[in-house]
Design an enzyme around this catalytic site. Structure first.
Site, PDB file in Angstrom:
ATOM      1  CG  ASP A   2      -0.257  -0.119   2.533  1.00 56.92           C
ATOM      2  OD1 ASP A   2       0.959  -0.387   2.552  1.00 56.92           O
ATOM      3  OD2 ASP A   2      -0.933   0.035   3.569  1.00 56.92           O
ATOM      4  CE1 TYR A 120       1.356   0.183  12.761  1.00 55.97           C
ATOM      5  CE2 TYR A 120       1.934   1.925  11.235  1.00 55.97           C
ATOM      6  CZ  TYR A 120       1.754   0.587  11.501  1.00 55.97           C
ATOM      7  OH  TYR A 120       1.995  -0.338  10.523  1.00 55.97           O
ATOM      8  CE  LYS A 164       1.954  -3.072   9.621  1.00 55.29           C
ATOM      9  NZ  LYS A 164       1.810  -2.577   8.233  1.00 55.29           N
TER      10      LYS A 164
END
Length: 264
Positions: A2, A120, A164
């Site tokens: 991506d 994140y 993730k």
């Protein structure tokens, strides 16, 4: 795959179809991308599960502001086996990203698709550039781990199937992240390309030792002039880690949906 949208189609990303060779794909569990690339590479990916990214931004303006760029219905039409959605914790736009993730989870549960949440710790410096907390990770690893734990737990609370996130730097600190996931599989991001492939492999092995389900490596594989040797070594190291672990601690390279409606 991506990064072409996020950072631009430079170097190895000019035509990603050339990277999707059979000898590479046989070692990976799934490929992530936006709908256009996944559709353009249908022939190359015919035997490989795909994950459609439904949130996006570019590095040109507001990189920490991930916005919705697709729906679960789009992913179903494209034949994806899972969807992904990104949340940058501490971004000025954190709240709206949490809302988007929650909506995608609701949509995905209706059709039994797993949702991979990218959680994140990523804020914004005064000049508008990304704050990835690299200094904090080096100087106060516990505080950094606290940020990672919070992002992971937020994704768990909203119903993500897989998460993730960023490796915290040590086995012990990452175990606290795994505990905070409450049984939801956790993958680590590859982050910036490391010239020394052994460093990226060691990070993957340590993460799995801490309880991670595997890795979500993109540029760590495909940005290398010759990805095959690195990928074979990575795959072998992770397989060895699984074999050496007790049965209750052995994880595949890519996690499966923890929910009752799993099809991944």
């Amino acid at each position: 795959m991506d990064d072409g949208l996020i950072s631009g189609p430079e170097d190895h990303l000019r035509d990603v179809r050339r990277l999707l060779r059979k000898d590479v794909l046989e070692h990976v569990t799934a490929v992530l991308g936006f709908r256009g690339v996944l559709c353009a590479a249908q022939r190359e990916l015919i035997d490989t599960p795909t994950i459609m990214n439904l949130s996006a931004s570019t590095t040109m303006v507001e990189h920490t502001r991930k916005v919705a760029v697709g729906s679960v219905a789009d992913a179903v039409l494209a034949g994806a086996e899972a969807v992904a959605c990104h949340v940058n914790l501490t971004s000025p736009y954190e709240s709206e990203q949490l809302e988007v993730l929650s909506r995608r989870v609701t949509e995905a549960q209706a059709v039994a698709l797993p949702v991979v949440a990218f959680a994140y710790p990523r804020g914004r410096h005064a000049d508008g550039s990304d704050n990835n907390y690299t200094d904090l990770r080096a100087n106060d690893p516990e505080k950094f781990a606290e940020l990672v734990r919070h992002g992971v737990r937020a994704s768990v609370e909203l119903g993500a199937s897989v998460i993730k996130t960023i490796y915290t730097g040590s086995v012990d600190s990452f175990r606290t992240v795994i505990d905070s996931a409450m049984g939801i599989p956790v993958l680590i991001a590859g982050e910036r390309l490391t010239e020394d492939g052994d460093e990226a492999i060691a990070k993957a092995v340590n993460a799995v030792e801490a309880g991670a389900a595997g890795v979500a490596y993109g540029r760590q594989i495909f940005a290398r002039p010759e990805p095959d040797p690195f990928l074979w070594k990575l795959r072998g190291a992770l397989d060895d880690q699984v074999v050496s672990a007790p049965p209750s601690e052995a994880f595949p390279m890519m996690a499966s949906n923890a929910g009752p409606n799993s099809r991944w």
